[in-house]
Design a protein around this motif. Structure first.
Motif, PDB file in Angstrom:
ATOM      1  N   LEU A 172       0.867  -1.177   0.000  1.00  0.00           N
ATOM      2  CA  LEU A 172       0.000   0.000   0.000  1.00  0.00           C
ATOM      3  C   LEU A 172       0.902   1.225   0.000  1.00  0.00           C
ATOM      4  O   LEU A 172       1.593   1.500   0.978  1.00  0.00           O
ATOM      5  N   THR A 173       0.899   1.951  -1.126  1.00  0.00           N
ATOM      6  CA  THR A 173       1.830   3.057  -1.315  1.00  0.00           C
ATOM      7  C   THR A 173       1.087   4.380  -1.399  1.00  0.00           C
ATOM      8  O   THR A 173       0.138   4.522  -2.182  1.00  0.00           O
ATOM      9  N   PHE A 174       1.524   5.341  -0.586  1.00  0.00           N
ATOM     10  CA  PHE A 174       1.028   6.713  -0.661  1.00  0.00           C
ATOM     11  C   PHE A 174       2.108   7.561  -1.307  1.00  0.00           C
ATOM     12  O   PHE A 174       3.276   7.513  -0.896  1.00  0.00           O
ATOM     13  N   ALA A 175       1.736   8.336  -2.315  1.00  0.00           N
ATOM     14  CA  ALA A 175       2.702   9.174  -3.015  1.00  0.00           C
ATOM     15  C   ALA A 175       2.104  10.549  -3.248  1.00  0.00           C
ATOM     16  O   ALA A 175       0.893  10.687  -3.453  1.00  0.00           O
ATOM     17  N   GLY A 176       2.947  11.564  -3.210  1.00  0.00           N
ATOM     18  CA  GLY A 176       2.460  12.917  -3.439  1.00  0.00           C
ATOM     19  C   GLY A 176       3.603  13.855  -3.748  1.00  0.00           C
ATOM     20  O   GLY A 176       4.766  13.557  -3.467  1.00  0.00           O
ATOM     21  N   HIS A 177       3.272  15.002  -4.319  1.00  0.00           N
ATOM     22  CA  HIS A 177       4.259  16.021  -4.663  1.00  0.00           C
ATOM     23  C   HIS A 177       3.900  17.336  -3.990  1.00  0.00           C
ATOM     24  O   HIS A 177       2.735  17.723  -3.960  1.00  0.00           O
ATOM     25  N   TYR A 209       6.120   7.713  -0.564  1.00  0.00           N
ATOM     26  CA  TYR A 209       7.146   8.446  -1.301  1.00  0.00           C
ATOM     27  C   TYR A 209       6.691   9.898  -1.409  1.00  0.00           C
ATOM     28  O   TYR A 209       5.736  10.211  -2.125  1.00  0.00           O
ATOM     29  N   ALA A 210       7.367  10.764  -0.673  1.00  0.00           N
ATOM     30  CA  ALA A 210       7.066  12.193  -0.675  1.00  0.00           C
ATOM     31  C   ALA A 210       8.021  12.873  -1.646  1.00  0.00           C
ATOM     32  O   ALA A 210       9.226  12.954  -1.386  1.00  0.00           O
ATOM     33  N   ILE A 211       7.512  13.326  -2.778  1.00  0.00           N
ATOM     34  CA  ILE A 211       8.324  13.951  -3.822  1.00  0.00           C
ATOM     35  C   ILE A 211       8.365  15.460  -3.589  1.00  0.00           C
ATOM     36  O   ILE A 211       7.319  16.093  -3.468  1.00  0.00           O
ATOM     37  N   ALA A 212       9.569  16.025  -3.537  1.00  0.00           N
ATOM     38  CA  ALA A 212       9.730  17.445  -3.197  1.00  0.00           C
ATOM     39  C   ALA A 212       8.954  17.753  -1.926  1.00  0.00           C
ATOM     40  O   ALA A 212       8.016  18.560  -1.922  1.00  0.00           O
ATOM     41  N   PRO A 213       9.308  17.127  -0.815  1.00  0.00           N
ATOM     42  CA  PRO A 213       8.448  17.131   0.371  1.00  0.00           C
ATOM     43  C   PRO A 213       8.402  18.472   1.092  1.00  0.00           C
ATOM     44  O   PRO A 213       9.370  19.218   1.133  1.00  0.00           O
TER      45      PRO A 213
END
Length: 454
Positions: A172-177, A209-213
Motif C-alpha cells: 500500500l503506497t502513498f505518493a504525493g508532490h 514516497y514524498a516527492i519534493a516534500p
C-alpha cells in the motif's frame, strides 16, 4: 583616544566576519548536504520515476486521452484505475488524488497532486497550521495536512481495506508532490499508527514516497518513521530546506526569493544544536533520497547521482542560494531526472540479467542495511538529545532484539487502538481527534498513556 582607535578595528573584524559568512553561503551547494551519504541502488529507487508519473496522471481529466503525458506516457492502465477524486469531490478538504491498482508491480497506489496556485482551498490547507498546534505520537505535525489526510482516509477507508484484504501480497503506497507529499506523509503516519482500521495490515506493506516534500513533522517523527516514509529531493529544491512555515511562504509568494534569502541569513545564525533541540521545528519526513546533478563552478547538468540516508543532524537545514531553487521543485523535472538516474544505475548494474534468487537476496541485503541505518539514526537522535527521540519499545527502537520485526511494531499504540471494542464505525477524523485531549486553556496534550514519556 584609545576608544577611537578601537572602532576601526571592530569595524574591520565585523566586515571580515560578514565577508566570511557571505563566502561560505555562496559556496554552499546542494552537494554538501549529502556528500557523506551512501549511493542508492536501482532496486530501492525503481518506484520513484514511476510514482512521479502516477502523480502527474492526477492532473489529467481523461487518462484514455491524456493531454500532458510525458514521452514515455504515464504507464497507467486506465482499466486498473479504481477512482479519481477532483476538487469537487473533496470539497476543498484535500487535493485531488487517484487510487490505482498496479498489478504489474503488485502495488495499491494512492497518488496526490501538488499545490494548485489557483485554488483557494489548497491555501486553506497550507495556512491551517501553527507550530506546536498539532501534537501527534510524541512529536509535532502540520495541522492542515493531517486533517486533509484524515478526510482522505475517512472517504476511502472501505475501498482501501477491501483492496488490502483482496490482494494480501500487494504493498500500500502513498505518493504525493509538494502539498500532496505532506498529505501522503500524514496518510502513511496515521495508517501506520492505526493498522487495524485496514484489516491489521502488516507495517512492512505500508510505504510512502514524498516527492519534493514539505517540512511537515518534527525531527523525532521524521527519523522514527523512516522505515515507512521516503522523501525525494532534486538538487537545490527550496521547500525541503526552509523551516519557514508554509503559510509564511505563500503569504509572501510574490517576494519568494527575498524571503528565502532572509531566512537563509537567519538560519545560518542559529546554532545547529538549538535547531535539533527545538521540538516544534518541522522537517522533511523519513529516509531521504537526494538527486544531485550539478556541481559548483560548472555549467549545465551532469549525469544525476542519487544519494540516500536517514540523517539526523545536517538534514537539509540550510537553503541553497541558487537560481534553480524553485525550478528543482517542479514534478516534471523531478520525474525526468529520476528516470535518468535510474537508467544510469541499471546500466552500471544490469539487474534484469540477475537470476531471480540472487535478485531476492540483494533485496533482502538492502532491507537489512536500511534497518541497520535506521537503528543508527535512532541512536544518533538520542545522542544529540533530540526531544522525545527515545520512544517506548512499540516504536521499534534499537533496544529491540534483531530477531524482532521492528517494521511490524513501530508506531503501534495499543492504548489508543481500542476501536475494535466499539460496535459502531468510527471515522478517521474522529479517530485523529481522539488522540488528543484539549484543556480549557486551549493547549493540546497527548493522551495519558503517552504523557508519562514526556
Amino acid at each position: 583616544m584609545s576608544i577611537l582607535c578601537g572602532l576601526p578595528l571592530l569595524e574591520c573584524v565585523y566586515c571580515l566576519a560578514c565577508a566570511r559568512w557571505a563566502w561560505k553561503r555562496c559556496l554552499h551547494t546542494a552537494g554538501h548536504d549529502s556528500e557523506t551519504w551512501g549511493l542508492a541502488t536501482a532496486e530501492e529507487f525503481e518506484p520513484v520515476p514511476r510514482l512521479c508519473r502516477y502523480i502527474l496522471a492526477v492532473y489529467e481529466d481523461d487518462l484514455r486521452n491524456p493531454l500532458w503525458a510525458p514521452p514515455g506516457g504515464y504507464g497507467i492502465n486506465p482499466d486498473w484505475l479504481l477512482l479519481k477524486r477532483t476538487y469537487e469531490d473533496t470539497q476543498g478538504r484535500a487535493p485531488p488524488y487517484i487510487l490505482y491498482l498496479d498489478h504489474d508491480h503488485t502495488d495499491i497506489v494512492l497518488a496526490v497532486r501538488g499545490l494548485n496556485l489557483a485554488r483557494e482551498s489548497d491555501y486553506q490547507v497550507l495556512l491551517d497550521n501553527k507550530l506546536g498546534k498539532r501534537k501527534f505520537d510524541g512529536g509535532y505535525v502540520h495541522n492542515g495536512l493531517l486533517k486533509a489526510a484524515g478526510w482522505v482516509l475517512n472517504a476511502e477507508c472501505e475501498i482501501l481495506k477491501e483492496m488490502v484484504e483482496k490482494y494480501p501480497n500487494y504493498t500500500l503506497t502513498f505518493a504525493g508532490h509538494s502539498l500532496g507529499s505532506g498529505v501522503a506523509a500524514m496518510l502513511a503516519l496515521v495508517v501506520a499508527q492505526n493498522r487495524d482500521k485496514l484489516g491489521n495490515i502488516d507495517r512492512k506493506r505500508i510505504r510512502c514516497y514524498a516527492i519534493a516534500p514539505a517540512r511537515c513533522m518534527s525531527l523525532n517523527l521524521a527519523v522514527r518513521y523512516a522505515d515507512v516514509i521516503n522523501s525525494v529531493v532534486l538538487q537545490d529544491d527550496f521547500l525541503p530546506r526552509t523551516a519557514t512555515p508554509l503559510e509564511d511562504i505563500f503569504k509572501s509568494l510574490f517576494c519568494l526569493p527575498c524571503l528565502l534569502c532572509l531566512r537563509c541569513m537567519r538560519d545560518t545564525c542559529i546554532p545547529e544544536e538549538k535547531m535539533l533541540r527545538d521540538p516544534r521545528r518541522l522537517y522533511a519526513p523519513g529516509r531521504l533520497y537526494h538527486i544531485v546533478e550539478r556541481k559548483p563552478f560548472r555549467l549545465g547538468r551532469f549525469p544525476p547521482v542519487v544519494r540516500t540516508a536517514v540523517p539526523v543532524d545536517g538534514r537539509f537545514e540550510h537553503i541553497v542560494l541558487s537560481c534553480n531553487a524553485t525550478s528543482d521543485h517542479a514534478i516534471i523535472w523531478i520525474e525526468r531526472e529520476a528516470e535518468r538516474a535510474l537508467e544510469l544505475m541499471q546500466e552500471k548494474d544490469p539487474i534484469m540479467e540477475i537470476p531471480e534468487k540472487q535478485r531476492m537476496e540483494r533485496q533482502e541485503t538492502i532491507a537489512r542495511e536500511h534497518i541497520q541505518e535506521y537503528r543508527a539514526a535512532l541512536q544518533r537522535a538520542v545522542t544529540l538529545s533530540v526531544p522525545h527521540a527515545f520512544a517506548p519499545s512499540q516504536y521499534g527502537t534499537f533496544d529491540e532484539e534483531e530477531g524482532d520485526s521492528s517494521h511490524g511494531s513501530v508506531g503501534e499504540s495499543s492504548s489508543l487502538l481500542s476501536t475494535k471494542k466499539n460496535k459502531t464505525r468510527e471515522s478517521w477524523d474522529e479517530l485523529i481527534e481522539r488522540l488528543f485531549d484539549k484543556h480549557e486553556s486551549g493547549h493540546i496534550v497527548f493522551k495519558k498513556s503517552h504523557s508519562t514519556r514526556e
